[in-house]
Design an enzyme around this catalytic site. Structure first.
Site, PDB file in Angstrom:
ATOM      1  N   CYS A 120      -6.399   1.554   5.250  1.00 39.37           N
ATOM      2  CA  CYS A 120      -6.991   0.289   5.682  1.00 39.37           C
ATOM      3  C   CYS A 120      -6.490  -0.024   7.091  1.00 39.37           C
ATOM      4  O   CYS A 120      -5.621   0.675   7.614  1.00 39.37           O
ATOM      5  CB  CYS A 120      -6.599  -0.833   4.718  1.00 39.37           C
ATOM      6  N   HIS A 145       0.831  -1.193   0.000  1.00 39.95           N
ATOM      7  CA  HIS A 145       0.000   0.000   0.000  1.00 39.95           C
ATOM      8  C   HIS A 145       0.872   1.251   0.000  1.00 39.95           C
ATOM      9  O   HIS A 145       2.025   1.229   0.437  1.00 39.95           O
ATOM     10  CB  HIS A 145      -0.914  -0.006   1.211  1.00 39.95           C
ATOM     11  N   GLU A 161       0.725   3.902   1.837  1.00 40.58           N
ATOM     12  CA  GLU A 161       1.140   4.297   3.184  1.00 40.58           C
ATOM     13  C   GLU A 161       2.337   3.461   3.636  1.00 40.58           C
ATOM     14  O   GLU A 161       3.275   3.978   4.239  1.00 40.58           O
ATOM     15  CB  GLU A 161      -0.016   4.116   4.176  1.00 40.58           C
ATOM     16  N   CYS A 181      -2.582  -0.611   7.396  1.00 44.07           N
ATOM     17  CA  CYS A 181      -1.817   0.641   7.374  1.00 44.07           C
ATOM     18  C   CYS A 181      -2.099   1.466   8.620  1.00 44.07           C
ATOM     19  O   CYS A 181      -1.190   2.102   9.175  1.00 44.07           O
ATOM     20  CB  CYS A 181      -2.138   1.430   6.117  1.00 44.07           C
TER      21      CYS A 181
END
Length: 163
Positions: free
Chosen positions: A119, A91, A93, A122
């Site tokens: 999410c 991801h 992040e 993260c």
């Protein structure tokens, strides 16, 4: 002699983006590097109005991208937001946090600017890294992420896509 105009300075103030708008515009550009076929996400870590690190979603460095071999999640019929471990990509992040770690950049107290609300995976990483604020363009339906970020006292703002 240089003319100064109060009106032009005032007009500049009205059109100049806020800091949040400025960093979200940069984050949108970061997302353009994404190699995910489902969702292009960008993330920017900022402290004291200075960019510390950026990240976008995609396969680990040196590995084949989904744009080249297709989406594993699509092939397996996995809906968005489920079974996140079955994905070749990291991801945005995560990549921003990893970039900061790789270069020894302290991020405690920083703000995360993201194209999407994080999410739960993260969110847990952001909590442990000491992120204090999250500003996102759009929401993401992950109730546990929202609950954990609230419990951790991290302020989350969804700004919308005002481009």
């Amino acid at each position: 002699m240089k003319k100064s105009s109060h009106n032009s300075a005032s007009a500049n103030k009205d059109t100049r983006p806020s800091w949040d708008e400025y960093f979200l515009k940069i984050t949108r550009e970061v997302a353009q590097r994404s190699t995910c076929l489902r969702r292009q996400v960008g993330a920017t870590l900022v402290l004291d109005k200075r960019i510390l690190a950026t990240g976008y979603n995609g396969a680990p460095k040196g590995m084949v991208h989904c744009t080249e071999i297709g989406c594993l999640r699509d092939k397996l019929g996995i809906p968005s937001g489920e079974r996140q471990e079955l994905c070749r990509g990291l991801h945005a992040e995560m990549n921003a946090l990893l970039q900061a770690a790789n270069y020894g950049i302290p991020i405690e107290g920083a703000t995360l600017y993201s194209t999407n609300h994080p999410c739960v995976l993260c969110a847990k990483m952001l909590i442990n890294c000491g992120i204090k604020r999250i500003v996102a363009i759009s929401d993401y339906p992950d109730w546990l992420a929202k609950e954990m970020l609230q419990e951790a006292g991290i302020k989350v703002e969804i700004m919308g896509d005002g481009q």
